[in-house]
Write a protein that holds these residues in place. Structure first.
Motif, PDB file in Angstrom:
ATOM      1  N   ILE A   3      -9.837  35.619 -26.916  1.00  0.00           N
ATOM      2  CA  ILE A   3     -10.760  34.611 -27.450  1.00  0.00           C
ATOM      3  C   ILE A   3     -11.946  35.343 -28.058  1.00  0.00           C
ATOM      4  N   GLY A  62     -14.723  37.166 -24.060  1.00  0.00           N
ATOM      5  CA  GLY A  62     -14.455  35.847 -23.520  1.00  0.00           C
ATOM      6  C   GLY A  62     -14.489  35.859 -22.002  1.00  0.00           C
ATOM      7  N   ALA A  75     -17.441  32.415 -25.196  1.00  0.00           N
ATOM      8  CA  ALA A  75     -16.822  33.413 -26.073  1.00  0.00           C
ATOM      9  C   ALA A  75     -17.819  33.861 -27.137  1.00  0.00           C
ATOM     10  N   THR A 111     -17.784  35.694 -31.003  1.00  0.00           N
ATOM     11  CA  THR A 111     -17.106  36.235 -32.169  1.00  0.00           C
ATOM     12  C   THR A 111     -18.182  36.733 -33.127  1.00  0.00           C
ATOM     13  N   ILE A 156      -8.892  26.873 -22.519  1.00  0.00           N
ATOM     14  CA  ILE A 156      -8.672  28.115 -23.266  1.00  0.00           C
ATOM     15  C   ILE A 156      -8.056  27.812 -24.626  1.00  0.00           C
ATOM     16  N   ALA A 214     -10.782  26.460 -26.793  1.00  0.00           N
ATOM     17  CA  ALA A 214     -11.760  27.496 -27.119  1.00  0.00           C
ATOM     18  C   ALA A 214     -11.247  28.406 -28.235  1.00  0.00           C
ATOM     19  N   LYS A 215      -9.961  28.729 -28.223  1.00  0.00           N
ATOM     20  CA  LYS A 215      -9.380  29.554 -29.286  1.00  0.00           C
ATOM     21  C   LYS A 215      -9.498  28.849 -30.639  1.00  0.00           C
TER      22      LYS A 215
END
Length: 255
Positions: free
Chosen positions: A170, A174, A194, A196, A226, A229-230
């Motif tokens: 993630i 994460g 998470a 990015t 999960i 969240a991805k």
């Protein structure tokens, strides 16, 4: 015995749903030099001295915008996580800077007659950071916020049986935080934090059972969180690709 929907509505209105509040701080660089010698002209010797080493240029933030949080996950995902959602389009939180912070939430009560009812609540929040001369690079600031958010999740009010572990796949970082909160009924909570690049995503998902229904499966709550969240992380990249201007095509040589 089955209770009326109106009774359940009153119960839910009194049930406190845990929400993680995040505060993003910033500072500005201001100030004027003052002193009795401010009007004196610098001597030729002092003016000829080289200045200190120039500070290294800060990296440019990877992401310049945020996705619409209410469209960050697919409609089918909302149907799975929040059956019978009151508003499948979600409820966006007001923000005076949607390029830096945005969030959206969904909730719903799935009634099944004498088998009882299942309540679900989902929230997705984004925080985006830019590089700042005095605060650091965009990624560094996001990483600091990521760590802070994980600690806040583990210290949620009333949290019991807290379990935090790495959540791979993630973004760049994460963490999942799972716990329960005892209210009128047991709420089972899952938070996915998470990062990015320069964006931090926090997804909160919890469930509770009413009217004799079986307690939510914590393992399924975690797996569903999960998955969502991805999608929420992938939406950040997609939103910024849409913002990139198209590259002009080279003119074709005359035949």
């Amino acid at each position: 015995m089955h209770r009326s929907a109106s009774r359940l509505t009153r119960v839910l209105a009194c049930a406190a749903v845990p929400v993680i509040l995040t505060v993003a701080g910033c500072s500005s660089d201001s100030g004027k030099e003052s002193g009795s010698d401010s009007g004196k002209k610098p001597s030729s010797a002092s003016s000829s001295k080289p200045s200190g080493k120039p500070s290294a240029a800060l990296e440019k933030a990877a992401f310049a915008t945020l996705p619409d949080p209410c469209k960050a996950v697919q409609g089918g995902t909302i149907d799975t996580l929040v059956p019978e959602a009151k508003d499948k389009n979600g409820s966006a939180t007001k923000s005076n800077d949607l390029a830096s912070r945005a969030s959206c939430s969904w909730n719903g009560l799935d009634e099944d007659g004498l088998k009882g009812s299942q309540y679900r609540w989902l929230s997705i929040s984004y925080f985006r950071y830019d590089s700042h001369a005095s605060l650091g690079s965009a990624n560094k600031r996001a990483e600091e916020q990521y760590n802070k958010q994980v600690e806040l999740s583990k210290a949620s009010e009333g949290a019991q049986n807290v379990k935090a572990e790495a959540a791979g796949g993630i973004g760049d970082q994460g963490t999942s935080v799972v716990y329960s909160v005892k209210k009128e009924v047991d709420f089972f909570n899952t938070t996915i934090v998470a990062r990015t690049q320069n964006v931090v995503v926090t997804l909160d998902y919890n469930g509770a059972a009413y009217e004799g229904a079986g307690a939510p499966d914590q393992a399924k709550l975690l797996q569903d969180a999960i998955t969502a969240a991805k999608e929420a992380v992938a939406s950040v990249d997609a939103a910024n690709k849409q913002q990139q201007p198209e590259q002009p095509q080279s003119p074709q040589p005359a035949q």
